[in-house]
Design a protein around this motif. Structure first.
Motif, PDB file in Angstrom:
ATOM      1  N   GLU A  32     105.599  50.022 -13.038  1.00  0.00           N
ATOM      2  CA  GLU A  32     107.191  50.296 -12.849  1.00  0.00           C
ATOM      3  C   GLU A  32     107.795  50.249 -11.552  1.00  0.00           C
ATOM      4  OE1 GLU A  32     108.828  50.476 -15.836  1.00  0.00           O
ATOM      5  OE2 GLU A  32     106.847  50.336 -16.496  1.00  0.00           O
ATOM      6  N   CYS A  33     107.123  50.361 -10.640  1.00  0.00           N
ATOM      7  CA  CYS A  33     107.624  50.149  -9.216  1.00  0.00           C
ATOM      8  C   CYS A  33     107.625  48.462  -8.763  1.00  0.00           C
ATOM      9  CB  CYS A  33     106.682  50.754  -8.157  1.00  0.00           C
ATOM     10  SG  CYS A  33     107.003  52.535  -7.957  1.00  0.00           S
ATOM     11  N   CYS A  34     106.605  47.690  -9.469  1.00  0.00           N
ATOM     12  CA  CYS A  34     106.633  46.352  -9.175  1.00  0.00           C
ATOM     13  C   CYS A  34     107.783  45.940  -9.833  1.00  0.00           C
ATOM     14  CB  CYS A  34     105.138  45.926  -9.784  1.00  0.00           C
ATOM     15  SG  CYS A  34     105.173  43.992  -9.591  1.00  0.00           S
ATOM     16  N   VAL A 274     111.777  51.017 -21.158  1.00  0.00           N
ATOM     17  CA  VAL A 274     112.392  50.435 -22.485  1.00  0.00           C
ATOM     18  C   VAL A 274     111.661  49.703 -23.269  1.00  0.00           C
ATOM     19  CG1 VAL A 274     114.399  49.033 -23.096  1.00  0.00           C
ATOM     20  CG2 VAL A 274     114.572  50.189 -20.873  1.00  0.00           C
ATOM     21  N   ILE A 275     111.788  50.476 -24.698  1.00  0.00           N
ATOM     22  CA  ILE A 275     110.973  49.888 -25.682  1.00  0.00           C
ATOM     23  C   ILE A 275     111.742  48.606 -26.274  1.00  0.00           C
ATOM     24  CG2 ILE A 275     109.982  50.550 -27.708  1.00  0.00           C
ATOM     25  CD1 ILE A 275     108.847  52.204 -25.492  1.00  0.00           C
ATOM     26  N   HIS A 276     111.135  47.469 -26.385  1.00  0.00           N
ATOM     27  CA  HIS A 276     111.754  46.179 -26.751  1.00  0.00           C
ATOM     28  C   HIS A 276     111.643  46.096 -28.392  1.00  0.00           C
ATOM     29  CE1 HIS A 276     113.032  45.031 -22.915  1.00  0.00           C
ATOM     30  NE2 HIS A 276     111.639  45.054 -22.427  1.00  0.00           N
ATOM     31  N   GLU A 277     112.225  46.887 -29.124  1.00  0.00           N
ATOM     32  CA  GLU A 277     112.005  46.698 -30.666  1.00  0.00           C
ATOM     33  C   GLU A 277     110.649  46.920 -31.011  1.00  0.00           C
ATOM     34  OE1 GLU A 277     114.650  46.516 -32.280  1.00  0.00           O
ATOM     35  OE2 GLU A 277     115.949  46.683 -30.942  1.00  0.00           O
ATOM     36  N   GLN A 278     109.812  47.590 -30.546  1.00  0.00           N
ATOM     37  CA  GLN A 278     108.413  47.947 -30.773  1.00  0.00           C
ATOM     38  C   GLN A 278     108.278  48.903 -31.819  1.00  0.00           C
ATOM     39  OE1 GLN A 278     105.783  48.842 -27.560  1.00  0.00           O
ATOM     40  NE2 GLN A 278     103.786  48.666 -28.743  1.00  0.00           N
ATOM     41  N   GLN A 279     107.580  48.663 -33.145  1.00  0.00           N
ATOM     42  CA  GLN A 279     107.405  49.257 -34.122  1.00  0.00           C
ATOM     43  C   GLN A 279     106.126  50.362 -33.749  1.00  0.00           C
ATOM     44  OE1 GLN A 279     108.970  48.719 -37.133  1.00  0.00           O
ATOM     45  NE2 GLN A 279     110.138  47.403 -35.670  1.00  0.00           N
ATOM     46  N   LEU A 356      94.811  61.548 -30.609  1.00  0.00           N
ATOM     47  CA  LEU A 356      95.119  60.267 -30.747  1.00  0.00           C
ATOM     48  C   LEU A 356      94.958  59.669 -29.270  1.00  0.00           C
ATOM     49  CD1 LEU A 356      99.041  60.853 -32.114  1.00  0.00           C
ATOM     50  CD2 LEU A 356      96.942  60.112 -33.394  1.00  0.00           C
ATOM     51  N   ASN A 357      94.350  58.260 -29.625  1.00  0.00           N
ATOM     52  CA  ASN A 357      93.980  57.725 -28.560  1.00  0.00           C
ATOM     53  C   ASN A 357      94.570  56.467 -28.441  1.00  0.00           C
ATOM     54  OD1 ASN A 357      92.252  56.544 -26.469  1.00  0.00           O
ATOM     55  ND2 ASN A 357      90.317  56.440 -27.646  1.00  0.00           N
ATOM     56  N   ARG A 358      94.778  55.857 -27.105  1.00  0.00           N
ATOM     57  CA  ARG A 358      95.387  54.476 -27.066  1.00  0.00           C
ATOM     58  C   ARG A 358      96.727  54.223 -27.661  1.00  0.00           C
ATOM     59  NH1 ARG A 358      91.145  49.881 -29.176  1.00  0.00           N
ATOM     60  NH2 ARG A 358      91.185  51.350 -30.769  1.00  0.00           N
ATOM     61  N   VAL A 359      97.482  55.121 -27.235  1.00  0.00           N
ATOM     62  CA  VAL A 359      98.753  55.267 -27.818  1.00  0.00           C
ATOM     63  C   VAL A 359      99.879  54.456 -27.066  1.00  0.00           C
ATOM     64  CG1 VAL A 359     100.896  56.651 -27.924  1.00  0.00           C
ATOM     65  CG2 VAL A 359      98.429  57.456 -28.671  1.00  0.00           C
ATOM     66  N   THR A 360     100.632  53.514 -27.455  1.00  0.00           N
ATOM     67  CA  THR A 360     101.668  52.820 -27.017  1.00  0.00           C
ATOM     68  C   THR A 360     102.790  53.558 -26.387  1.00  0.00           C
ATOM     69  OG1 THR A 360     102.959  52.314 -28.795  1.00  0.00           O
ATOM     70  CG2 THR A 360     100.936  50.886 -28.423  1.00  0.00           C
ATOM     71  N   ASP A 361     103.662  53.005 -25.493  1.00  0.00           N
ATOM     72  CA  ASP A 361     104.667  53.595 -25.077  1.00  0.00           C
ATOM     73  C   ASP A 361     105.792  53.924 -25.973  1.00  0.00           C
ATOM     74  OD1 ASP A 361     103.883  53.716 -22.254  1.00  0.00           O
ATOM     75  OD2 ASP A 361     104.765  51.822 -21.858  1.00  0.00           O
ATOM     76  N   ALA A 362     105.967  53.085 -26.898  1.00  0.00           N
ATOM     77  CA  ALA A 362     106.931  53.484 -28.365  1.00  0.00           C
ATOM     78  C   ALA A 362     106.330  54.493 -28.910  1.00  0.00           C
ATOM     79  CB  ALA A 362     106.965  52.236 -28.974  1.00  0.00           C
ATOM     80  N   ASP A 363     105.073  54.726 -29.328  1.00  0.00           N
ATOM     81  CA  ASP A 363     104.782  55.905 -29.903  1.00  0.00           C
ATOM     82  C   ASP A 363     104.674  57.118 -28.997  1.00  0.00           C
ATOM     83  OD1 ASP A 363     103.944  54.655 -32.412  1.00  0.00           O
ATOM     84  OD2 ASP A 363     101.943  54.130 -31.826  1.00  0.00           O
ATOM     85  N   LEU A 364     104.440  56.907 -27.571  1.00  0.00           N
ATOM     86  CA  LEU A 364     104.553  58.150 -26.819  1.00  0.00           C
ATOM     87  C   LEU A 364     106.052  58.564 -26.831  1.00  0.00           C
ATOM     88  CD1 LEU A 364     103.136  60.012 -25.045  1.00  0.00           C
ATOM     89  CD2 LEU A 364     103.592  58.544 -23.149  1.00  0.00           C
ATOM     90  N   ASP A 365     106.845  57.803 -26.800  1.00  0.00           N
ATOM     91  CA  ASP A 365     108.359  58.099 -26.854  1.00  0.00           C
ATOM     92  C   ASP A 365     108.632  58.930 -28.279  1.00  0.00           C
ATOM     93  OD1 ASP A 365     111.052  57.787 -25.693  1.00  0.00           O
ATOM     94  OD2 ASP A 365     111.317  56.844 -27.587  1.00  0.00           O
TER      95      ASP A 365
END
Length: 465
Positions: A32-34, A274-279, A356-365
């Motif tokens: 995110e800093c990059c 930002v989640i780009h329309e991720q399911q 829950l293991n290996r959760v994406t940002d969309a799912d975490l949100d």
């Protein structure tokens, strides 16, 4: 606007280049800093990656950096059962043990040849070197033992050496904020700085392995003390992620007798990308439809999932009904096999605790948005990013008072002693059964807590570069 007098910023992207699952913790900060710096000063930013095999830095084209930053992970998360990292294969263990035996015989002969008055000190130094080497070997082998990575739309990365060598000049500044102890590059950086003379900026997250070695494998304290000592010798400036970390690190460096570089504190961003329309995955959607409490963290001893399990068992045995489910989100770490086995086999909590293991940002949100509140009983933290992420989502967090955590939100939150099972049980019951009390906390968060963007974090770093 960039000018010709401003130095080039070489952003070390090695950790993210090698990362093969959704970002967490340190990886999130690096990415995110990059992203923020690329948008703020595109004319000054260049990316580099370190190759351990060639001991060289290579320049990663910015379109490759953006490809990695914009990866979308597609596989569903793993639902319990999960297992902690396994040991190395027996053949590898056998080879390592035979090698150690040979080295021990050589070391004994060398020590016995010394004057008697020097033998004790020599033995102590050799034991220290052995523990550091053993820990480094285990860390090196760990990635091979972790569960397979999620799939992404980014494809397989090229070898670092397929890119052109990074032309770092004397007037440039170098910034690293990744898992540098995994890449074996600090000593190489020292030689490169002596040769060229550029400015080096590092990030210190915490010195917990040094303070609490019993949370880790044998030798972690000396391995990381050595790492921070090397950091002190190469860094012109160290960014610390909390006042707690700055105080701990300064004290350590004084004890080690190293230089104490300039240090400043940067507050981490607490917004998910930002989640780009991720399911959303089916597993997380099912959990989100239920009433649950959330804990986001690697499953390891220091994070203290144990106290939550104990609190839940106590509440169930007291006859408390209608308890929300307790959802652990995170990868399993070292030395937690017994704990994971326990929560999977204990019939009292089998239907109450979900991993829950290996959760994406969309799912975490979605999990943050859907939970009743979050819990974070960590035994010590350099910051405590999940606490801040919870507050950004407007969710109350019941947390411990360990390390830096009170710096995040002050008196907005309730703080408990990490090992106070009765206290955790009582507060979980209160906030699970008293909607008015929980709503008052949520109101305080929404009216008083100030969210920090990753752009703000990057801007505070940029001022020092």
């Amino acid at each position: 606007m960039s000018t010709h007098t401003e130095p080039t910023i070489w952003f070390d992207f090695t950790t993210s280049f090698n990362w093969t699952r959704p970002a967490v913790g340190i990886v999130r900060m690096e990415q995110e800093c990059c992203r923020a710096l690329l948008n703020m000063v595109p004319g000054r930013m260049r990316a580099c990656i370190f190759d351990q095999r060639t001991l060289s830095y290579y320049e990663l084209p910015l379109d490759e950096v953006w490809r990695i930053l914009n990866r979308v992970w597609s596989d569903a998360p793993t639902v319990a059962p999960v297992v902690a990292p396994v040991a190395a294969a027996s053949g590898e263990v056998g080879f390592a043990r035979r090698s150690e035996q040979v080295l021990r015989r050589i070391a004994r002969k060398c020590v016995s040849a010394l004057p008697v008055r020097q033998q004790l000190a020599a033995k102590a130094k050799l034991m220290k070197m052995r523990r550091i080497a053993a820990y480094a070997y285990r860390e090196w082998k760990t990635p091979d033992a972790i569960a397979p990575a999620l799939q992404s739309n980014a494809g397989v990365a090229n070898e670092p050496s397929s890119y052109p060598k990074a032309n770092i000049r004397k007037t440039d500044t170098y910034l690293t904020m990744g898992l540098d102890w995994d890449h074996n590059k600090i000593e190489f950086l020292y030689r490169l700085k002596k040769e060229i003379g550029f400015r080096i900026n590092c990030v210190a997250y915490d010195i917990i392995p040094v303070l609490f070695p019993h949370f880790y494998s044998e030798g972690a304290d000396q391995f990381f003390a050595h790492y921070f000592s090397n950091m002190a010798w190469i860094a012109d400036h160290i960014f610390c992620i909390s006042e707690c970390t700055r105080k701990d690190l300064r004290k350590l460096l004084v004890e080690l007798g190293t230089p104490v570089p300039d240090m400043s504190v940067v507050r981490l961003g607490d917004m998910l990308p930002v989640i780009h329309e991720q399911q959303h995955s089916d597993a997380v959607k099912r959990v989100a439809q239920e009433r649950f409490i959330l804990m986001v963290s690697t499953i390891e001893i220091r994070k203290n999932h144990q106290v939550l399990y104990n609190a839940y068992v106590r509440l169930i045995e007291q006859g408390v009904t209608d308890l929300p489910k307790l959802v652990f989100v995170g990868m399993p770490g070292w030395r937690v096999n017994d704990f994971i086995f326990t929560i999977q086999q204990d019939k009292r909590v089998r239907d109450k605790i979900i991993v829950l293991n290996r959760v994406t940002d969309a799912d975490l949100d979605l999990l943050y948005e859907s939970c009743a509140f979050t819990v974070y009983p960590s035994l010590y933290e350099g910051w405590g990013l999940p606490v801040a992420e919870s507050l950004t989502h407007g969710k109350f967090c019941l947390t411990s008072n360990a390390g830096s955590i009170p710096e995040i939100a002050g008196d907005i939150l309730d703080y408990l002693e990490p090992w106070d099972v009765l206290g955790w049980a009582d507060k979980i019951k209160t906030y699970s059964t008293d909607p008015a009390t929980l709503e008052a906390k949520v109101h305080a968060i929404k009216s008083r807590y100030k969210t920090t963007s990753w752009n703000e974090t990057a801007a505070s770093i940029l001022k020092q570069l």
